[in-house]
Design a protein around this motif. Structure first.
Motif, PDB file in Angstrom:
ATOM      1  N   SER A   1     105.063  -4.654  11.977  1.00  0.00           N
ATOM      2  CA  SER A   1     104.809  -3.803  10.818  1.00  0.00           C
ATOM      3  C   SER A   1     105.947  -2.806  10.644  1.00  0.00           C
ATOM      4  N   THR A   2     106.342  -2.589   9.413  1.00  0.00           N
ATOM      5  CA  THR A   2     107.469  -1.683   9.124  1.00  0.00           C
ATOM      6  C   THR A   2     107.068  -0.504   8.237  1.00  0.00           C
ATOM      7  N   ILE A   3     105.819  -0.489   7.771  1.00  0.00           N
ATOM      8  CA  ILE A   3     105.368   0.536   6.831  1.00  0.00           C
ATOM      9  C   ILE A   3     104.117   1.196   7.414  1.00  0.00           C
ATOM     10  N   PRO A   4     104.048   2.514   7.505  1.00  0.00           N
ATOM     11  CA  PRO A   4     102.806   3.151   7.941  1.00  0.00           C
ATOM     12  C   PRO A   4     101.649   2.783   7.017  1.00  0.00           C
ATOM     13  N   GLU A   5     100.467   2.680   7.586  1.00  0.00           N
ATOM     14  CA  GLU A   5      99.318   2.243   6.799  1.00  0.00           C
ATOM     15  C   GLU A   5      99.108   3.101   5.560  1.00  0.00           C
ATOM     16  N   TRP A   6      99.229   4.420   5.727  1.00  0.00           N
ATOM     17  CA  TRP A   6      98.990   5.304   4.580  1.00  0.00           C
ATOM     18  C   TRP A   6     100.029   5.097   3.476  1.00  0.00           C
ATOM     19  N   GLU A   7     101.264   4.803   3.846  1.00  0.00           N
ATOM     20  CA  GLU A   7     102.289   4.539   2.834  1.00  0.00           C
ATOM     21  C   GLU A   7     102.052   3.184   2.180  1.00  0.00           C
ATOM     22  N   PHE A   8     101.611   2.205   2.962  1.00  0.00           N
ATOM     23  CA  PHE A   8     101.285   0.882   2.416  1.00  0.00           C
ATOM     24  C   PHE A   8     100.195   1.013   1.356  1.00  0.00           C
ATOM     25  N   LEU A   9      99.137   1.745   1.684  1.00  0.00           N
ATOM     26  CA  LEU A   9      98.030   1.905   0.744  1.00  0.00           C
ATOM     27  C   LEU A   9      98.457   2.718  -0.480  1.00  0.00           C
ATOM     28  N   HIS A  10      99.279   3.721  -0.253  1.00  0.00           N
ATOM     29  CA  HIS A  10      99.810   4.505  -1.368  1.00  0.00           C
ATOM     30  C   HIS A  10     100.613   3.613  -2.318  1.00  0.00           C
ATOM     31  N   GLN A  11     101.429   2.729  -1.771  1.00  0.00           N
ATOM     32  CA  GLN A  11     102.220   1.824  -2.597  1.00  0.00           C
ATOM     33  C   GLN A  11     101.340   0.840  -3.360  1.00  0.00           C
ATOM     34  N   VAL A  12     100.254   0.359  -2.726  1.00  0.00           N
ATOM     35  CA  VAL A  12      99.305  -0.519  -3.433  1.00  0.00           C
ATOM     36  C   VAL A  12      98.763   0.203  -4.663  1.00  0.00           C
ATOM     37  N   GLN A  13      98.379   1.457  -4.482  1.00  0.00           N
ATOM     38  CA  GLN A  13      97.828   2.227  -5.596  1.00  0.00           C
ATOM     39  C   GLN A  13      98.867   2.439  -6.702  1.00  0.00           C
ATOM     40  N   GLN A  14     100.077   2.785  -6.300  1.00  0.00           N
ATOM     41  CA  GLN A  14     101.122   3.054  -7.279  1.00  0.00           C
ATOM     42  C   GLN A  14     101.519   1.799  -8.056  1.00  0.00           C
ATOM     43  N   ARG A  15     101.607   0.677  -7.379  1.00  0.00           N
ATOM     44  CA  ARG A  15     102.095  -0.546  -8.023  1.00  0.00           C
ATOM     45  C   ARG A  15     101.040  -1.232  -8.886  1.00  0.00           C
ATOM     46  N   THR A  16      99.767  -1.075  -8.551  1.00  0.00           N
ATOM     47  CA  THR A  16      98.712  -1.815  -9.255  1.00  0.00           C
ATOM     48  C   THR A  16      97.871  -0.937 -10.172  1.00  0.00           C
ATOM     49  N   GLY A  17      97.920   0.380  -9.981  1.00  0.00           N
ATOM     50  CA  GLY A  17      97.049   1.258 -10.751  1.00  0.00           C
ATOM     51  C   GLY A  17      95.604   1.238 -10.298  1.00  0.00           C
ATOM     52  N   CYS A  18      95.333   0.646  -9.135  1.00  0.00           N
ATOM     53  CA  CYS A  18      93.973   0.659  -8.610  1.00  0.00           C
ATOM     54  C   CYS A  18      93.599   2.083  -8.188  1.00  0.00           C
ATOM     55  N   GLY A  19      92.327   2.311  -7.967  1.00  0.00           N
ATOM     56  CA  GLY A  19      91.886   3.562  -7.377  1.00  0.00           C
ATOM     57  C   GLY A  19      91.758   3.410  -5.869  1.00  0.00           C
ATOM     58  N   LEU A  20      91.529   4.523  -5.198  1.00  0.00           N
ATOM     59  CA  LEU A  20      91.376   4.511  -3.748  1.00  0.00           C
ATOM     60  C   LEU A  20      89.955   4.904  -3.364  1.00  0.00           C
ATOM     61  N   LEU A  21      89.413   4.167  -2.411  1.00  0.00           N
ATOM     62  CA  LEU A  21      88.160   4.530  -1.770  1.00  0.00           C
ATOM     63  C   LEU A  21      88.540   5.026  -0.385  1.00  0.00           C
ATOM     64  N   LEU A  22      88.466   6.315  -0.189  1.00  0.00           N
ATOM     65  CA  LEU A  22      88.929   6.929   1.055  1.00  0.00           C
ATOM     66  C   LEU A  22      87.759   7.022   2.032  1.00  0.00           C
ATOM     67  N   ASP A  23      87.798   6.194   3.063  1.00  0.00           N
ATOM     68  CA  ASP A  23      86.755   6.221   4.098  1.00  0.00           C
ATOM     69  C   ASP A  23      87.212   7.156   5.212  1.00  0.00           C
ATOM     70  N   LEU A  24      86.623   8.341   5.271  1.00  0.00           N
ATOM     71  CA  LEU A  24      87.069   9.352   6.227  1.00  0.00           C
ATOM     72  C   LEU A  24      86.710   8.972   7.656  1.00  0.00           C
ATOM     73  N   ASN A  25      85.609   8.259   7.840  1.00  0.00           N
ATOM     74  CA  ASN A  25      85.283   7.808   9.188  1.00  0.00           C
ATOM     75  C   ASN A  25      86.299   6.781   9.672  1.00  0.00           C
TER      76      ASN A  25
END
Length: 285
Positions: free
Chosen positions: A153-177
Motif C-alpha cells: 500500500s502506498t496511500i494512507p487509508e484516510w487519503e484513499f477515502l478522501h480521494q474516492v470522495q473527491q473523484r466520485t462526488g460520493c458522500g462519506l459514512l464515517l464509522d467512528l468505532n
C-alpha cells in the motif's frame, strides 16, 4: 440525509429480533437503517414489513454486497435488485463499504481490506461512479475496520477515502468505532484520520461497540457490533459534534442483540450529546 428533521437526527439499525416490536410499538427513534440485501425479494414477508415501517420512519439502505473493491465486474442482478428497492422505499441514504468480498463470482462472508494503491483507487472510483449513475443518486462510502494491511500500500487509508470522495462526488459514512478499532490495530491517530476529510462530505456517522481478543501475547480489537458504544468512541463523537455540528447518527448492534430498550438508550446518549453541544452554539447540519 438533508430530509431529516433536527429532532430525528439519531437512528438505530433495524435487526430481525426487533421488527415486530417496532411495528407494534412504534418507539420514538429518528430513523431506521436496514441491510439492503435482506429486503431484495419483492414478495417476501421482510419486504412487506419494510413497506409498513417506511410509512412511519425514514429508512436508510446500507449494503454489504456490492464488493466495490473487487476486480470482478459489478453484479448486474444485485444492482437491479438494489435499484428496485431504492426506487420503492426512497431511502434517506444508500451506502456501502470501502472493501471487497468477491473473487471470480465467489463471495466471502466478510468485508475485506483493499491494498491502498493508485490502481485500486482508480478501480474503486470507477465502481462507485457506475453505481451512482445506475441508481441516479449519490451513495455514501463507509470507512472499514481492519486487522491487517498490505505491505505494498502506498496511500494512507484516510487519503484513499478522501480521494474516492473527491473523484466520485460520493458522500462519506464515517464509522467512528471503525476508526477507533483500526487506530489501535494499526497504530494511527484517530483525530488525524478524521481531520483528513471535508466535514461537509460526511453525511452520516455510525457508532457501535467492539470486542478485545487476546492473540500471541498481545491483543487485537474486533469490530463486532456486540457491545455498547465505548467511552472513547463517545468522546470522538462529542468532539465531532463540537467541531462540525451534528449529522445523522446511527447506533449499530448486530451480534448478541439486546432488548430494544437497550438499543434505544444508546440512541438517547447520542441525542443528549447533540443537545448539549447545541446549547454551546453548534448548528445541526
Amino acid at each position: 440525509m438533508s430530509r431529516l428533521a433536527s429532532d430525528r437526527i439519531v437512528g438505530v439499525g433495524l435487526r430481525s429480533p426487533h421488527v415486530q416490536q417496532v411495528l407494534a410499538e412504534q418507539p420514538r427513534v429518528g430513523w431506521l437503517e436496514i441491510h439492503s440485501e435482506n429486503y431484495f425479494v419483492t414478495a417476501s414477508p421482510a419486504r412487506q414489513q419494510l413497506r409498513a415501517l417506511a410509512s412511519h420512519y425514514p429508512i436508510s439502505c446500507h449494503g454489504i454486497g456490492l464488493s466495490l473493491g473487487s476486480a470482478d465486474p459489478l453484479d448486474t442482478q444485485h444492482l437491479s435488485q438494489l435499484k428496485q428497492l431504492v426506487d420503492e422505499v426512497d431511502p434517506i441514504a444508500v451506502s456501502d463499504h470501502l472493501s471487497w468480498s468477491s473473487v471470480d463470482g465467489q463471495f466471502f462472508n466478510d468485508l475485506l481490506p483493499l491494498p491502498y494503491t493508485e490502481e485500486a483507487l482508480e478501480l474503486f472510483c470507477q465502481k462507485v461512479s457506475q453505481v451512482q449513475d445506475y441508481l441516479g443518486r449519490q451513495m455514501l462510502i463507509e470507512n472499514p475496520s481492519s486487522y491487517l494491511s498490505f505491505s505494498h500500500s502506498t496511500i494512507p487509508e484516510w487519503e484513499f477515502l478522501h480521494q474516492v470522495q473527491q473523484r466520485t462526488g460520493c458522500g462519506l459514512l464515517l464509522d467512528l468505532n471503525n476508526i477507533y478499532v483500526s487506530g489501535f490495530n494499526h497504530g494511527f491517530d484517530c483525530d488525524k484520520y478524521i481531520a483528513a476529510f471535508d466535514a461537509d462530505a460526511v453525511k452520516e456517522i455510525h457508532l457501535a461497540g467492539f470486542t478485545i481478543k487476546q492473540v500471541d501475547g498481545g491483543e487485537i480489537w474486533i469490530d463486532t457490533h456486540s457491545q455498547p458504544v465505548s467511552e472513547p468512541v463517545w468522546q470522538l463523537y462529542q468532539r465531532w459534534v463540537q467541531q462540525h455540528g451534528a449529522v445523522p447518527t446511527l447506533i449499530e448492534w448486530d451480534l448478541d442483540i439486546p432488548p430494544l430498550p437497550v438499543l434505544l438508550t444508546e440512541a438517547r446518549k447520542a441525542e443528549l450529546i447533540i443537545k448539549q453541544e447545541a446549547k454551546h452554539g453548534q448548528v445541526i447540519t
